[in-house]
Design a protein around this motif. Structure first.
Motif, short mmCIF file in Angstrom:
data_model
loop_
_atom_site.label_atom_id
_atom_site.label_comp_id
_atom_site.label_asym_id
_atom_site.label_seq_id
_atom_site.Cartn_x
_atom_site.Cartn_y
_atom_site.Cartn_z
N CYS A 26 10.37 4.21 -0.67
CA CYS A 26 9.85 4.38 0.70
C CYS A 26 9.16 5.73 0.85
O CYS A 26 8.08 5.83 1.42
N ARG A 72 7.17 -1.45 -5.29
CA ARG A 72 6.77 -0.91 -4.00
C ARG A 72 7.76 -1.37 -2.94
O ARG A 72 8.24 -2.51 -2.96
N LEU A 78 13.71 -4.76 6.34
CA LEU A 78 14.87 -4.18 7.02
C LEU A 78 15.06 -4.76 8.42
O LEU A 78 16.06 -4.49 9.08
N THR B 85 17.17 3.72 9.04
CA THR B 85 16.17 2.66 9.07
C THR B 85 14.85 3.17 9.63
O THR B 85 13.78 2.94 9.06
N GLN B 87 13.84 6.20 9.63
CA GLN B 87 13.29 7.13 8.65
C GLN B 87 12.53 6.39 7.56
O GLN B 87 11.42 6.77 7.19
N MET B 88 13.12 5.32 7.07
CA MET B 88 12.45 4.54 6.02
C MET B 88 11.12 4.00 6.53
O MET B 88 10.10 4.09 5.86
N PHE B 91 8.57 6.91 6.73
CA PHE B 91 7.94 7.26 5.46
C PHE B 91 6.80 6.30 5.17
O PHE B 91 5.74 6.70 4.73
N TRP B 92 7.07 5.06 5.45
CA TRP B 92 6.07 4.03 5.23
C TRP B 92 4.81 4.32 6.04
O TRP B 92 3.70 4.39 5.51
N ARG B 95 2.63 7.30 5.05
CA ARG B 95 1.79 7.16 3.88
C ARG B 95 0.60 6.27 4.14
O ARG B 95 -0.28 6.13 3.31
N ASP B 101 -3.33 6.74 -1.40
CA ASP B 101 -2.41 5.61 -1.43
C ASP B 101 -3.12 4.34 -0.99
O ASP B 101 -2.95 3.28 -1.56
N ARG B 104 -5.36 3.20 -3.77
CA ARG B 104 -4.55 2.65 -4.84
C ARG B 104 -4.13 1.23 -4.47
O ARG B 104 -4.04 0.35 -5.29
N ARG B 105 -3.91 1.07 -3.18
CA ARG B 105 -3.50 -0.25 -2.71
C ARG B 105 -4.64 -1.23 -2.79
O ARG B 105 -4.45 -2.41 -3.06
#
Lengths: 108, 108
Positions: A26, A72, A78, B85, B87-88, B91-92, B95, B101, B104-105
């Motif tokens: 993440c 990834r 979640l 949760t 926080q996760m 982060f997503w 980015r 990123d 790259r995707r």
DNA sequence: CTAATCCATAACTTACAGGTTATGGGTTAA
DNA sequence: TTAACCCATAACCTGTAAGTTATGGATTAG
């Protein structure tokens, strides 16, 4: 309420090593198995197994490119966990008409 | 990021029987050990052990009254789980505007 | 006072999950 | 082509956690 999906989600995230791997994905985006292994604290086969479980839970996706496999995170997975949490808080609120409950919450 | 609290929370909720007990307490409010045991599918000592773990995780509180012990859910204790949760997911999102990123995707 | 009840703890068993090493298939580099 | 590399799978070992029965302390009921 039978929800094998939630069961599997909680069980999957219940292991610290596995949750750390997911968290890393993440934070830092896509990573190869080798990269993950380098900072996972366990062997490469162990990492592969954890990634397999995360994959089955839908928490990650994989992409093969040559001899490398990139993983990834899929934080959308979640969602059931968030729903469950909201539901638990919801039941709590629903019982707020109980005076004792209310009082207890206020002095907390 | 070392968070033994989250570790313990996830581990505690990772067991289906234990989570079912917690869920029941959220839904139906305070209950005695006997009442819980009646519909837990496991023996009374097993229930007591699970309640002990839930207690240590702060997910329930207990209240002795005579020879009965009443247990009550403390959904506030789920907060770290909600935070994690978020926080996760954070982060997503963070980015998503990282161009590299993104590229790259795109090139898959 | 005696008996019944509620619950926690102890002692034990056991299934399984998470770890390891060994191996091999597929891919790239030389 | 050969060698090195990446990763997944197989086979195995082991610690732990969840379950059980047995027991006893505390409390209420009769």
């Amino acid at each position: 309420m039978v929800t094998p999906l939630q069961d599997f989600l909680f069980k999957t995230l219940g292991d610290p090593t596995r949750r750390a791997i997911f968290e890393r994905l993440c934070r830092q985006g896509e990573q190869t198995v080798g990269t993950i292994t380098a900072s996972a604290g366990v062997s490469q086969p162990a990492v592969s197994k954890h990634l397999g479980v995360l994959l089955q839970a839908g928490l990650v996706s994989d992409r093969r490119h040559g001899r490398e496999t990139h993983y990834r995170a899929r934080p959308e997975a979640l969602a059931p966990l968030v729903d469950w949490t909201k539901q638990m808080a919801g039941f709590w609120d629903a019982r707020l008409d109980d005076l004792e409950d209310l009082l207890r919450r206020m002095d907390q």
